[in-house]
Design an enzyme around this catalytic site. Structure first.
Site, PDB file in Angstrom:
ATOM      1  N   LYS A  91      14.207  -1.384  -7.261  1.00 20.85           N
ATOM      2  CA  LYS A  91      14.696  -0.679  -6.067  1.00 20.85           C
ATOM      3  C   LYS A  91      15.022  -1.692  -4.979  1.00 20.85           C
ATOM      4  O   LYS A  91      16.029  -1.579  -4.285  1.00 20.85           O
ATOM      5  CB  LYS A  91      13.668   0.332  -5.547  1.00 20.85           C
ATOM      6  N   GLY A  99       0.798  -1.212   0.000  1.00 17.49           N
ATOM      7  CA  GLY A  99       0.000   0.000   0.000  1.00 17.49           C
ATOM      8  C   GLY A  99       0.832   1.264   0.000  1.00 17.49           C
ATOM      9  O   GLY A  99       2.008   1.240  -0.337  1.00 17.49           O
ATOM     10  N   SER A 119       3.966   6.442  -7.775  1.00 19.17           N
ATOM     11  CA  SER A 119       4.113   6.272  -9.223  1.00 19.17           C
ATOM     12  C   SER A 119       4.902   5.036  -9.602  1.00 19.17           C
ATOM     13  O   SER A 119       4.698   4.455 -10.673  1.00 19.17           O
ATOM     14  CB  SER A 119       4.783   7.507  -9.834  1.00 19.17           C
ATOM     15  N   LEU A 160       0.550   3.616  -2.130  1.00 21.72           N
ATOM     16  CA  LEU A 160       1.007   3.506  -3.514  1.00 21.72           C
ATOM     17  C   LEU A 160       1.552   4.828  -4.047  1.00 21.72           C
ATOM     18  O   LEU A 160       1.097   5.904  -3.696  1.00 21.72           O
ATOM     19  CB  LEU A 160      -0.152   3.039  -4.406  1.00 21.72           C
ATOM     20  N   GLN A 165       7.534  -9.567   7.875  1.00 27.66           N
ATOM     21  CA  GLN A 165       8.788  -9.097   7.286  1.00 27.66           C
ATOM     22  C   GLN A 165       9.351  -7.864   7.984  1.00 27.66           C
ATOM     23  O   GLN A 165      10.329  -7.285   7.537  1.00 27.66           O
ATOM     24  CB  GLN A 165       8.618  -8.829   5.789  1.00 27.66           C
ATOM     25  N   SER A 224       7.274   4.157  -0.415  1.00 28.12           N
ATOM     26  CA  SER A 224       6.180   4.562   0.463  1.00 28.12           C
ATOM     27  C   SER A 224       6.708   5.279   1.694  1.00 28.12           C
ATOM     28  O   SER A 224       6.024   6.127   2.283  1.00 28.12           O
ATOM     29  CB  SER A 224       5.364   3.334   0.883  1.00 28.12           C
ATOM     30  N   HIS A 229       4.755   2.070  -8.037  1.00 27.65           N
ATOM     31  CA  HIS A 229       3.778   0.984  -8.029  1.00 27.65           C
ATOM     32  C   HIS A 229       2.892   1.037  -9.270  1.00 27.65           C
ATOM     33  O   HIS A 229       2.600   0.012  -9.890  1.00 27.65           O
ATOM     34  CB  HIS A 229       2.871   1.084  -6.798  1.00 27.65           C
TER      35      HIS A 229
END
Length: 282
Positions: A151, A31, A35, A33, A61, A188, A37
């Site tokens: 990334k 989530g 650009s 979100l 995680q 994010s 994503h």
């Protein structure tokens, strides 16, 4: 746009789509979100008839509970962004019990040593959590292709290994890093940066670009020392690690060997916000 919060409902719909022999592209996200994503979603829509996006902040995680607690959760805004680019996208936004059952617990994986490098040194157990949640999500969505940004390059390599280990019939597609106009890799977590940190953080990519430019003429040792020096007195950015590594097995390079591909990897703290980036060197 269809929103699914229950595993059984999405699985039932996926079963219908599979009977129609429709290709499913999957973009797993946590989530908040941006650009980057959306670029993955657009690529998935280009390659497949159906696109599923998961929005799930995966508890297994996070080795830092504060990071989990502060991770942005913006489902309504995320849905609006997705609707603007693709009306037919299917969104899966489950509660943890829909993914894990009664207990959110990570499986222990042997990723052939990939999990022990870089991020693995500073975030113990992180990649077990990544592998576990993706195994569950792949079982639910049954995608033909799944899309990940470079990334998180180490994660991308580990996901490919996960598919090999679990013998899953999904093609893993890596997509280029999407950057802000300043050069900062989109994340994010960028939303948590204050104005001073936002102004300072593009330095991370500037340093990587200089390493790439100097890679042909300077040794690994010289480049490591130079990067360390760039952050030694920086009041806004704290270097956690910088490594030049083999692009395939992610082993740290001590010297350059002819015929091998290398990437530079970096993690930096801007206050409490942890930023990562990487760049291909040759």
């Amino acid at each position: 746009m269809e929103l699914y919060t229950k595993r059984r409902d999405l699985e039932a719909e996926v079963a219908k789509l599979k009977k129609q022999n429709l290709d499913i592209g999957f973009v797993p996200t946590m989530g908040a979100l941006h650009s980057g994503h959306l670029a993955l979603v657009k690529q998935a829509a280009k390659d497949n008839e159906i696109v599923v996006v998961s929005i799930f902040v995966n508890p297994t995680q996070f080795n830092n509970k504060a990071d989990l607690a502060h991770y942005p959760r913006t489902l309504k805004e995320d849905m609006d962004l997705l609707t603007n680019i693709l009306e037919t996208v299917m969104v899966f936004a489950p509660a943890p019990e829909e993914v894990y059952g009664e207990e959110a617990k990570a499986t222990s994986y042997d990723f052939g040593g990939l999990e022990l490098e870089m991020e693995g040194k500073f975030r113990p157990g992180h990649f077990n959590g990544v592998g576990t949640v993706l195994k569950h999500l792949f079982d639910i969505v049954k995608p033909d292709r799944a899309y990940f940004g470079e990334k998180d390059y180490q994660q991308l390599q580990i996901v490919k290994k996960l598919v090999e280990i679990e013998k899953m019939a999904v093609q893993i597609i890596g997509c280029p890093i999407y950057r802000e106009s300043s050069g900062l890799a989109l994340s994010s977590r960028n939303t948590r940066l204050n104005s001073v940190q936002t102004k300072a953080s593009p330095k991370i990519y500037e340093v990587l670009k200089q390493v790439k430019e100097d890679f042909g003429t300077k040794s690994v040792e010289e480049l490591n020392a130079w990067v360390s020096e760039q952050f030694s007195d920086d009041p806004d950015l704290k270097l956690e690690y910088f490594e030049i590594a083999n692009a395939i097995n992610l082993k740290t390079a001590k010297r350059k060997n002819k015929g091998e591909e290398y990437r530079a990897f970096i993690a930096v703290f801007a206050g409490e916000v942890r930023l990562i980036d990487n760049i291909a060197l040759n």
